[in-house]
Design a protein around this motif. Structure first.
Motif, PDB file in Angstrom:
ATOM      1  N   ILE A  38      71.550  39.102  81.260  1.00  0.00           N
ATOM      2  CA  ILE A  38      72.165  40.320  81.813  1.00  0.00           C
ATOM      3  C   ILE A  38      72.685  39.992  83.211  1.00  0.00           C
ATOM      4  CG2 ILE A  38      71.689  42.667  82.615  1.00  0.00           C
ATOM      5  CD1 ILE A  38      70.286  43.160  80.053  1.00  0.00           C
ATOM      6  N   VAL A  52      75.843  43.407  66.494  1.00  0.00           N
ATOM      7  CA  VAL A  52      75.442  42.249  67.287  1.00  0.00           C
ATOM      8  C   VAL A  52      76.365  41.069  66.995  1.00  0.00           C
ATOM      9  CG1 VAL A  52      73.512  40.686  67.751  1.00  0.00           C
ATOM     10  CG2 VAL A  52      73.095  43.082  67.277  1.00  0.00           C
ATOM     11  N   LEU A 101      69.128  41.285  62.639  1.00  0.00           N
ATOM     12  CA  LEU A 101      70.295  41.814  63.346  1.00  0.00           C
ATOM     13  C   LEU A 101      71.469  42.024  62.385  1.00  0.00           C
ATOM     14  CD1 LEU A 101      70.098  39.515  66.512  1.00  0.00           C
ATOM     15  CD2 LEU A 101      69.622  41.966  66.415  1.00  0.00           C
ATOM     16  N   ILE A 123      77.215  37.618  69.298  1.00  0.00           N
ATOM     17  CA  ILE A 123      76.715  36.286  68.978  1.00  0.00           C
ATOM     18  C   ILE A 123      77.877  35.333  68.720  1.00  0.00           C
ATOM     19  CG2 ILE A 123      75.368  34.989  67.267  1.00  0.00           C
ATOM     20  CD1 ILE A 123      73.549  37.445  67.106  1.00  0.00           C
ATOM     21  N   ASN A 154      64.420  50.856  63.885  1.00  0.00           N
ATOM     22  CA  ASN A 154      63.270  50.835  64.786  1.00  0.00           C
ATOM     23  C   ASN A 154      62.196  49.853  64.313  1.00  0.00           C
ATOM     24  OD1 ASN A 154      64.442  52.647  66.449  1.00  0.00           O
ATOM     25  ND2 ASN A 154      63.263  54.418  65.739  1.00  0.00           N
ATOM     26  N   ASN A 164      74.771  45.356  77.876  1.00  0.00           N
ATOM     27  CA  ASN A 164      73.327  45.403  78.127  1.00  0.00           C
ATOM     28  C   ASN A 164      72.567  45.971  76.931  1.00  0.00           C
ATOM     29  OD1 ASN A 164      73.909  44.433  80.600  1.00  0.00           O
ATOM     30  ND2 ASN A 164      73.140  46.160  81.773  1.00  0.00           N
ATOM     31  N   ARG A 203      61.154  42.233  65.807  1.00  0.00           N
ATOM     32  CA  ARG A 203      61.725  41.300  66.796  1.00  0.00           C
ATOM     33  C   ARG A 203      60.829  41.192  68.019  1.00  0.00           C
ATOM     34  NH1 ARG A 203      66.691  43.258  65.191  1.00  0.00           N
ATOM     35  NH2 ARG A 203      66.826  44.824  66.833  1.00  0.00           N
ATOM     36  N   ARG A 204      60.371  42.378  68.486  1.00  0.00           N
ATOM     37  CA  ARG A 204      59.541  42.367  69.698  1.00  0.00           C
ATOM     38  C   ARG A 204      58.255  41.569  69.485  1.00  0.00           C
ATOM     39  NH1 ARG A 204      60.519  47.976  70.258  1.00  0.00           N
ATOM     40  NH2 ARG A 204      58.369  48.519  69.740  1.00  0.00           N
ATOM     41  N   ILE A 219      72.044  43.403  74.315  1.00  0.00           N
ATOM     42  CA  ILE A 219      70.985  42.448  74.690  1.00  0.00           C
ATOM     43  C   ILE A 219      69.611  43.084  74.458  1.00  0.00           C
ATOM     44  CG2 ILE A 219      69.959  41.119  76.604  1.00  0.00           C
ATOM     45  CD1 ILE A 219      72.643  39.988  75.986  1.00  0.00           C
ATOM     46  N   TYR A 220      69.484  44.361  74.869  1.00  0.00           N
ATOM     47  CA  TYR A 220      68.201  45.042  74.678  1.00  0.00           C
ATOM     48  C   TYR A 220      67.836  45.052  73.196  1.00  0.00           C
ATOM     49  CZ  TYR A 220      68.985  46.887  79.395  1.00  0.00           C
ATOM     50  OH  TYR A 220      69.230  47.023  80.726  1.00  0.00           O
ATOM     51  N   LYS A 221      68.842  45.299  72.374  1.00  0.00           N
ATOM     52  CA  LYS A 221      68.586  45.382  70.933  1.00  0.00           C
ATOM     53  C   LYS A 221      68.093  44.019  70.424  1.00  0.00           C
ATOM     54  CE  LYS A 221      70.382  46.623  66.519  1.00  0.00           C
ATOM     55  NZ  LYS A 221      71.312  47.339  65.711  1.00  0.00           N
ATOM     56  N   ILE A 222      68.753  42.961  70.880  1.00  0.00           N
ATOM     57  CA  ILE A 222      68.341  41.627  70.446  1.00  0.00           C
ATOM     58  C   ILE A 222      66.906  41.340  70.884  1.00  0.00           C
ATOM     59  CG2 ILE A 222      68.755  39.151  70.866  1.00  0.00           C
ATOM     60  CD1 ILE A 222      71.787  39.988  70.952  1.00  0.00           C
ATOM     61  N   LEU A 223      66.560  41.844  72.067  1.00  0.00           N
ATOM     62  CA  LEU A 223      65.197  41.614  72.573  1.00  0.00           C
ATOM     63  C   LEU A 223      64.177  42.497  71.870  1.00  0.00           C
ATOM     64  CD1 LEU A 223      65.853  41.320  76.409  1.00  0.00           C
ATOM     65  CD2 LEU A 223      65.360  39.479  74.797  1.00  0.00           C
ATOM     66  N   GLY A 224      64.645  43.335  70.970  1.00  0.00           N
ATOM     67  CA  GLY A 224      63.716  44.145  70.192  1.00  0.00           C
ATOM     68  C   GLY A 224      63.481  45.532  70.763  1.00  0.00           C
ATOM     69  N   VAL A 225      64.324  45.931  71.716  1.00  0.00           N
ATOM     70  CA  VAL A 225      64.167  47.285  72.263  1.00  0.00           C
ATOM     71  C   VAL A 225      64.789  48.248  71.258  1.00  0.00           C
ATOM     72  CG1 VAL A 225      64.721  48.815  74.190  1.00  0.00           C
ATOM     73  CG2 VAL A 225      64.322  46.386  74.593  1.00  0.00           C
ATOM     74  N   ASP A 226      64.026  49.275  70.844  1.00  0.00           N
ATOM     75  CA  ASP A 226      64.565  50.157  69.804  1.00  0.00           C
ATOM     76  C   ASP A 226      65.490  51.211  70.405  1.00  0.00           C
ATOM     77  OD1 ASP A 226      62.908  52.108  70.844  1.00  0.00           O
ATOM     78  OD2 ASP A 226      61.254  51.562  69.525  1.00  0.00           O
ATOM     79  N   TYR A 258      73.582  34.654  77.091  1.00  0.00           N
ATOM     80  CA  TYR A 258      73.524  36.116  77.095  1.00  0.00           C
ATOM     81  C   TYR A 258      72.425  36.667  77.994  1.00  0.00           C
ATOM     82  CZ  TYR A 258      76.919  35.676  73.471  1.00  0.00           C
ATOM     83  OH  TYR A 258      78.037  35.338  72.805  1.00  0.00           O
ATOM     84  N   SER A 265      63.350  46.475  65.134  1.00  0.00           N
ATOM     85  CA  SER A 265      63.164  46.205  66.572  1.00  0.00           C
ATOM     86  C   SER A 265      61.727  45.775  66.844  1.00  0.00           C
ATOM     87  CB  SER A 265      63.464  47.463  67.394  1.00  0.00           C
ATOM     88  OG  SER A 265      64.805  47.801  67.265  1.00  0.00           O
TER      89      SER A 265
END
Lengths: 792, 222
Positions: B99, A785, B58, A789, B79, A698, B85-86, A701-708, B97, B82
């Motif tokens: 969850i 990551v 990444l 991937i 950071n 998880n 990316r966001r 996945i968060y990291k890929i979604l841009g969660v720091d 992928y 990140s």
């Protein structure tokens, strides 16, 4: 440890078993029969007069012993080994005297004394006897050889003789031989059999409590091990879900895969149980190395195949019970997941069939384990409490999920991530809540119990006990003694109590002998002479627990206040009429109240108290205690010189043996408390393991979604805090109730909630658990990551 | 905002130790404009996915510079990457992928919540409905077909309206019909929103539908 403490109890008794035949010796035929079961040491006790060369006399408790004495422990004398003189063929027979005789008659080693018309030479003074003879400390006590006693040619019909036989039972078939000795005298009116547990009432209860504590820890360890196995296995299956799915796609059925893993577990169990058993067997050697020598704790390794098989069987049952729901989770892994590349984290699987298996196996385990313990009802209640707690924590998890769903509008991305992890359909929050909840509850319960038990033991290691005990203080001498001591030390703590000797005659006109059985734990109160005292109001350290104090001033009627435990054991109720023989006159009194009497501090405490208005008509003397900062020998010598008629006894003699045993139990409880912390951590680690893989995935996945990183860290903190906070209140409540029940009903001690200990445990467990979660997810700090991937 | 969405300048990527190095990319240079659809093709192991990972921040380039909307990302910390990316990037994987313990809707919402966008459940439901998943909203990934899972993954990538979509063989695990449908979704979105789409693919037909093809061979642009 139990063996070592048991050996100390044997020292207190002076044997594996003691037979008191009273005025008459046992017949030769019986002694011969006893000798076939073990080594028999004979002794005779009686009171007689001892005089010095100036004809100053003193009434002493004399013990005649054979050369087997003592069977356990050591007779310590000054000079050392003076006891050997008793059995040597010297010109004059030898006698060992205690310090009270030595002080009162001003005797030295080598002096001559007269005993029943014969001259004896003082071979030395007794420093301590292993079998805690009360008169050796509190009275005037001497030892001669049994051979010399025979030469007095006293007839066995002399009622003042007390014949004792102590036995060291043959170690082969110990239990059978022990039982045989007991059965030889069962039903005999004149012969009493005493066992090590009967040697000292205070120690008995502490040793029993220690045994209870060990029992509690052993049940807890089993439960913890079970939860650990269940969680670890579930984590193992989660890690191998692809492998399981591939096996299924190749045609393996779920049951075959379950058996593959089951055989793996059994092989691991076999290997680990042998390793663990050998580590366990050898651990006393490590303990001996680590425990300070001064405490004299000599633990011996003991190996037994039967013991190993017993432990391995219990281990097998635990593995079976706790691995079933984890192994059956294999059923929920589908080969089709390979095609869709969607592997759900599997959860514990409960079907009707495996619930039946679990119930049956649990029944076998509980029955098998409970039958092996002495405290069967208590052990059964431990198991019941555990299974109830499982249910409680399951509902705590459900309540948490329900509550969070009500607060989903809380705006923070960290909270949202935490929220989704907890409330999601296949959330692992219930397993984590149950594991953490049980872990924390057990940790708190055992720590509460250990803390109170250790406090109790520490209090019994008598720091608060007086230094000197006085007996025979004449009414006129009391204030002079008081002034003399306060002049030497104005901070000295003095406590004087009036007393008179009395014996128990009847309860509600029924003779006491027909009411109180030989094995009644409070029988000592109604047998023989008992010192009674009186008070105008109850003392703080012995409060009234039932009934009311009497109106002062009634000098015509006698009112009695009794020790609550004694009254319960004997069956005395408020309002009952008790007849006492006081100074040859039988007096009837009414029982008015019961008190909680504290005997353990060696102070002046009385099982029976009467009303002072009635008592003041009686001739009486005082007993007293002194606690002073002055050196005990020095102040005692000054008191003996100034008040030769007052007997003063140094308490440290009697407490040294008791302290030694209590210290050992204290160390044992402390060591076991450490074990408890370790086993608590095992559950916590297993709870973390269950979710480790899912969390790693998880987080990527968060990291890929841009969660720091900080958001992920905050989310993990919030998720843990929500779960942990939700279970703290229940853990503390369950642990408080469980420890209260254990302490109050089983350990029979005073329960008190310890806020500091609770806060320390809850906080430190929380910190340790969270640090372990971070360690288990250390890849989060720099998650790669690439493998994800690449589908690696 | 500049018209240049992605710029690779002499980018190299080397794995391994100093004694056992694998040169994955060797001096890659290319620009991708804001509304451009580009496919990256090449044999397996040529370094296509590595380009996607470098563009998404990444993976760290061994040398060279990478700019996303003129922001040099090789010098940014975790950071800051990140945040890039966001704000700018949506990623679609060949293996989806998702969850596993979250429903289709929750997986999509996760992307919104990562961007601190709350109370946007309706928007997520609408997007999933547009993707033909209105009846699958509360289903877990394991209860969805491959095509449905990929649609959820695309919805998750698009819900934040990224200016760059990076797709690593998005149809690799899908049948032809689903592949076509998936590509329509991606192409429609990029054209409507003037978004860049960089897509790694082995499918030459799919590649030829893009505005431009970058062919990678042995870590270099062929």
């Amino acid at each position: 440890m139990i063996d070592e403490i048991g050996a100390n109890s044997k020292e207190l008794l002076g044997g594996d078993i003691q037979i008191d035949s009273g005025a008459d010796p046992l017949p030769n035929r019986t002694i011969k029969e006893l000798s076939s079961l073990g080594l028999v040491s004979k002794s005779v006790n009686f009171f007689t007069m001892l005089s010095d060369k100036n004809d100053s006399s003193i009434f002493i408790d004399l013990r005649a012993v054979d050369d087997y004495y003592p069977l356990y422990g050591e007779l310590k004398t000054e000079p050392p080994k003076a006891n050997e003189y008793l059995f040597s063929q010297g010109d004059m027979p030898g006698i060992l005297i205690n310090e009270n005789i030595k002080n009162q008659l001003s005797l030295q080693t080598g002096d001559e004394v007269n005993l029943m018309g014969r001259k004896f030479i003082v071979a030395g003074s007794i420093s301590s006897v292993p079998d805690l003879a009360r008169s050796a400390v509190f009275g005037e006590f001497a030892i001669i050889s049994k051979g010399e006693f025979e030469s007095f040619e006293l007839r066995s019909t002399n009622s003042f003789l007390r014949h004792n036989y102590r036995m060291k039972i043959n170690t082969e078939q110990f239990a059978q031989n022990n039982a045989k000795v007991i059965s030889m005298f069962t039903g005999s009116d004149n012969i009493r059999v005493k066992l090590p547990k009967d040697s000292a009432q205070n120690l008995r209860s502490i040793i029993d409590n220690f045994s209870n504590f060990l029992n509690l820890v052993s049940v807890s360890a089993m439960i913890i091990a079970g939860i650990g196995i269940s969680n670890t296995l579930l984590s193992f299956i989660n890690q191998r879900s692809v492998s399981v799915a591939i096996k299924k796609s190749l045609g393996f059925s779920s049951i075959v895969i379950k058996f593959i893993y089951f055989y793996e577990i059994i092989i691991i169990l076999f290997a680990t149980s042998i390793t663990a058993y050998f580590i366990g067997v050898l651990s006393p050697l490590i303990a001996n190395y680590m425990i300070p020598e001064v405490l004299g704790l000599a633990l011996k390794p003991s190996f037994s195949v039967a013991n190993y098989l017993n432990i391995a069987f219990i281990g097998l049952l635990i593995v079976l019970i706790f691995s079933i729901p984890s192994l059956y989770s294999i059923n929920s892994i589908r080969a089709m997941d390979l095609f869709r590349n969607t592997f759900q984290p599997v959860n514990l699987y409960f079907s009707r069939r495996n619930i039946v298996y679990i119930v049956l196996l649990t029944f076998v385990l509980v029955t098998y384990f409970v039958l092996q313990t002495k405290q069967q009802a208590i052990t059964l209640s431990y198991f019941f409490a555990f299974f109830s707690s499982l249910v409680v924590f399951y509902f705590v998890a459900r309540a948490l999920i329900f509550s969070l769903k009500r607060f989903k509008g809380f705006y923070s991305n960290s909270y949202k991530i935490a929220y989704r992890n907890i409330v999601s359909k296949k959330s692992l929050a219930p397993i984590i809540t149950i594991s953490l909840g049980i872990g924390l509850t057990l940790l708190l319960t055992l720590s509460f119990v250990a803390n109170i038990l250790n406090k109790e033991i520490a209090e019994n290691i008598p720091a608060k006990s007086p230094d000197i005990f006085f007996v025979g203080i004449n009414k006129n001498e009391k204030s002079k003694l008081e002034d003399f001591i306060l002049d030497k030390d104005d901070q000295a703590e003095l406590d004087f109590r009036p007393m008179v000797s009395a014996s128990f005659v009847s309860l509600n006109s029924v003779p006491v002998e027909s009411i109180v059985s030989d094995n009644n734990p409070s029988g000592w109160v109604v047998r023989g002479d008992r010192r009674i005292s009186w008070l105008k109001k109850p003392r703080e350290n012995s409060p009234i627990v039932k009934g009311d104090w009497w109106m002062n001033g009634d000098s015509d009627n006698m009112y009695l206040s009794l020790d609550y435990k004694v009254a319960s054991d004997i069956g005395i109720k408020i309002g009952d009429k008790i007849t006492l023989n006081i100074l040859g006159r039988e007096v009837e009194g009414s029982v008015m109240n019961f008190r909680n009497v504290e005997y353990r501090n060696f102070g002046t405490n009385f099982a029976i108290i009467i009303n002072s208005a009635y008592a003041e008509k009686l001739p009486y003397e005082y007993v007293g205690t002194l606690k002073s900062k002055l050196e005990t020998n020095e102040i005692q010598a000054q008191i003996i010189k100034e008040f030769p008629n007052i007997s003063s006894i140094k308490i440290d003699r009697i407490i040294s043996k008791v302290s030694e045993i209590l210290n050992k139990i204290f160390i044992a409880v402390s060591s076991i408390s450490l074990v408890v912390i370790v086993i608590g951590l095992i559950v916590i680690v297993s709870a973390i393991l269950v979710q480790a893989n899912l969390r790693k995935y998880n987080n990527l996945i968060y990291k890929i979604l841009g969660v720091d990183f900080s958001t992920i860290l905050k989310a993990m903190t919030i998720e843990f805090a929500l779960i942990y906070l939700s279970l703290i209140a229940f853990s503390i409540s369950v642990a408080t109730m469980a420890s209260y029940y254990l302490i109050d009903n089983i350990f029979a001690l005073d329960w008190a909630f310890n806020l500091n200990l609770t806060l320390i445990l809850v906080l430190s467990t929380g910190i340790v658990t969270f640090v372990l979660i971070l360690v288990a997810n250390k890849n989060m700090f720099n998650p790669a990551v690439y493998p994800l991937i690449r589908n690696e | 905002m500049s018209n240049e969405a992605i710029k690779f300048n002499d980018v190299s990527l080397i794995y391994g130790t100093s004694t056992n190095q694998t040169k994955v990319l060797k001096g890659i240079d290319f620009n991708i404009n804001s509304d451009e659809i580009v496919s990256i093709v090449g044999p397996s192991g040529s370094g296509k996915t590595s380009i996607i990972m470098l563009a998404a921040g990444l993976e760290k380039a061994s040398s060279g510079s990478i700019c996303i909307h003129s922001n040099e990302i090789t010098v940014l910390n975790e950071n800051e990457l990140s945040l890039i990316r966001r704000q700018h990037i949506g990623i679609v994987f060949q293996s989806f992928y998702l969850i596993p313990n979250l429903s289709a809707l929750e997986n999509v919402m996760l992307s919104l919540e990562a961007n601190q966008k709350y109370n946007m459940e309706d928007q997520a439901v609408e997007l999933l409905t547009n993707f033909g998943l209105s009846h699958r909203i509360d289903h877990l990934p394991s209860e969805l077909s491959g095509g449905e899972q990929q649609r959820v993954a695309i919805a998750r990538a698009l819900i934040n309206k990224p200016s760059i979509i990076l797709a690593d063989e998005p149809t690799g695990n899908l049948d032809e019909e689903n592949s076509q449908h998936m590509m329509e979704l991606l192409f429609d979105y990029t054209k409507k929103n003037k978004t860049s789409l960089v897509m790694v693919t082995h499918d030459s037909e799919m590649a030829h539908k893009c505005d431009r093809i970058i062919e990678i061979k042995d870590g270099k642009i062929a």
